[in-house]
Design a protein around this motif. Structure first.
Motif, mmCIF file in Angstrom:
data_model
loop_
_atom_site.group_PDB
_atom_site.id
_atom_site.type_symbol
_atom_site.label_atom_id
_atom_site.label_comp_id
_atom_site.label_asym_id
_atom_site.label_seq_id
_atom_site.Cartn_x
_atom_site.Cartn_y
_atom_site.Cartn_z
ATOM 1 N N LYS A 169 0.851 -1.806 0.122
ATOM 2 C CA LYS A 169 -0.140 -0.101 -0.237
ATOM 3 C C LYS A 169 0.919 1.591 0.132
ATOM 4 C CE LYS A 169 -2.770 -3.224 2.181
ATOM 5 N NZ LYS A 169 -4.333 -2.559 1.351
ATOM 6 N N ALA A 170 2.037 1.105 0.706
ATOM 7 C CA ALA A 170 3.160 2.210 0.491
ATOM 8 C C ALA A 170 3.861 1.574 1.016
ATOM 9 C CB ALA A 170 2.848 3.760 1.260
ATOM 10 N N THR A 205 -1.052 -2.058 -5.839
ATOM 11 C CA THR A 205 -1.039 -1.036 -5.118
ATOM 12 C C THR A 205 -2.383 0.154 -5.490
ATOM 13 O OG1 THR A 205 1.143 -1.160 -5.319
ATOM 14 C CG2 THR A 205 0.488 1.556 -4.700
ATOM 15 N N VAL A 207 -3.823 3.127 -5.865
ATOM 16 C CA VAL A 207 -2.782 4.278 -6.349
ATOM 17 C C VAL A 207 -3.904 5.645 -5.722
ATOM 18 C CG1 VAL A 207 -1.719 6.071 -8.244
ATOM 19 C CG2 VAL A 207 -1.667 3.751 -8.590
ATOM 20 N N ALA A 214 2.529 7.296 -4.542
ATOM 21 C CA ALA A 214 2.109 6.269 -4.919
ATOM 22 C C ALA A 214 3.573 5.303 -6.555
ATOM 23 C CB ALA A 214 1.479 6.009 -6.229
ATOM 24 N N THR A 217 6.192 4.707 -4.397
ATOM 25 C CA THR A 217 6.418 3.088 -3.734
ATOM 26 C C THR A 217 5.942 2.076 -4.897
ATOM 27 O OG1 THR A 217 4.073 3.665 -1.723
ATOM 28 C CG2 THR A 217 4.377 1.317 -3.036
ATOM 29 N N ILE A 218 5.461 2.233 -6.106
ATOM 30 C CA ILE A 218 5.834 1.137 -7.002
ATOM 31 C C ILE A 218 7.522 1.252 -7.880
ATOM 32 C CG2 ILE A 218 5.205 1.725 -10.108
ATOM 33 C CD1 ILE A 218 2.121 1.836 -8.722
ATOM 34 N N ILE A 238 -1.605 -1.984 -10.854
ATOM 35 C CA ILE A 238 -1.908 -0.934 -10.605
ATOM 36 C C ILE A 238 -2.876 -0.419 -10.247
ATOM 37 C CG2 ILE A 238 -1.330 1.588 -10.585
ATOM 38 C CD1 ILE A 238 1.040 0.592 -12.337
ATOM 39 N N LEU A 264 3.190 5.165 -14.271
ATOM 40 C CA LEU A 264 4.340 4.271 -13.354
ATOM 41 C C LEU A 264 4.108 2.979 -13.979
ATOM 42 C CD1 LEU A 264 1.094 5.286 -10.481
ATOM 43 C CD2 LEU A 264 2.877 5.921 -10.580
#
Ligand code: SF4
Ligand code: SF4
Length: 279
Positions: A169-170, A205, A207, A214, A217-218, A238, A264
């Motif tokens: 999630k992060a 994840t 966004v 995000a 994170t990604i 995503i 992303l």
């Protein structure tokens, strides 16, 4: 060995490989701001608040417990709207064998079963037993998890699980706490552990512009898992934040646009991911 079952969907094409039955278990150990099924977060404490909200007589209180009659329910969800505890009275306590008997009817039409939630790993022994029954019937077994469970100490569970769909999630810990209320060391540890043993089927994840980064994170998740892509094709989903079902206090976030989501995706492609889905 029983679990509180929120619902069972006989067929789903979006909860793992192929056509699958999905079992949703009640209760969660994270508090994600963008949760779109907040009524699955807690197990009912039988406060009785929802009984008067039900216009169809599907709910009654007896000896301090709320009972739900599925036959009378018109699925208006008034009970869920008035529940002050992020719960629902529309659950059933079931054994693995009872769930298996329901799923058995679908066996000719499905390739496997997925257990989801809430957070299904709160019911480790139940899942283990259910998966043993399913595998002996030729079904594949998948877990959809927020990753707070320690898969390294899961004993038999991982042995009877064919794959895990894991939320990241992060990546940054402070941001993860902001999004979910909890640290993410265990989740990142699980991501590597599951990738190493070839059981990380999918990473997801959500966004949410303005809530966390995000892109970071990604990108960092991509780098973390890159070494394992040669062992197994890991899918990355995503997911665009949408306000439907989200609690009022958190329904104000912006919906990300396609251009941003595509950027992303590109970050993951640069790390070698080929199986990427944007939804
Ligand atoms: S579902 Fe919610 S409102 Fe209804 S009895 Fe349970 S905790 Fe109370
Ligand atoms: S959804 Fe809830 S309030 Fe509506 S009929 Fe069913 S039990 Fe009653």
């Amino acid at each position: 060995m029983q679990a509180v079952v929120n619902k069972i969907i006989p067929f789903s094409a979006v909860d793992g490989p192929g056509n699958r039955s999905v079992v949703f278990l009640q209760g969660c150990n994270l508090d994600c701001k963008y949760c779109h099924n907040p009524e699955t977060r807690a197990v009912c404490i039988h406060c009785g608040n929802c009984v008067k909200a039900c216009q169809s007589g599907a709910l009654k209180t007896e000896q301090g417990k709320v009972f739900y009659d599925e036959e009378k329910c018109i699925r208006c969800d008034a009970c869920i709207r008035v529940c002050p505890h992020d719960s629902t009275p529309k659950t059933k306590v079931m054994s693995p064998l009872e769930v298996f008997h329901l799923i058995q009817k679908q066996i000719p039409f499905i390739s496997g079963i997925t257990v989801s939630g809430g957070e299904c790993t709160l019911y480790q022994a139940f899942i283990e037993e259910l998966f043993i029954l399913c595998q002996s019937a030729g079904l594949t077994t998948m877990i959809d998890s927020n990753g707070m469970f320690d898969f390294s100490g899961s004993g038999e569970l991982l042995k009877v699980t064919d794959g895990v769909m894991l939320d990241i999630k992060a990546f940054d810990e402070k941001q993860h706490i902001e999004v979910t209320g909890a640290e993410n060391k265990q989740i990142l540890h699980n991501a590597v552990l599951l990738a190493e043993c070839g059981k990380l089927y999918e990473v997801r994840t959500v966004v949410v512009p303005g809530l966390f980064d995000a892109k970071e994170t990604i990108q960092r998740t991509g780098k973390l898992l890159k070494p394992y892509l040669t062992l197994k094709d890991i899918r990355y989903k995503i997911i665009a934040y949408r306000p439907m079902g989200v609690r009022k206090a958190y329904a104000h976030y912006e919906v990300p646009d396609q251009k941003y989501l595509k950027s992303l995706e590109l970050l993951l492609r640069e790390e070698g991911f080929q199986n990427i889905i944007i939804i």
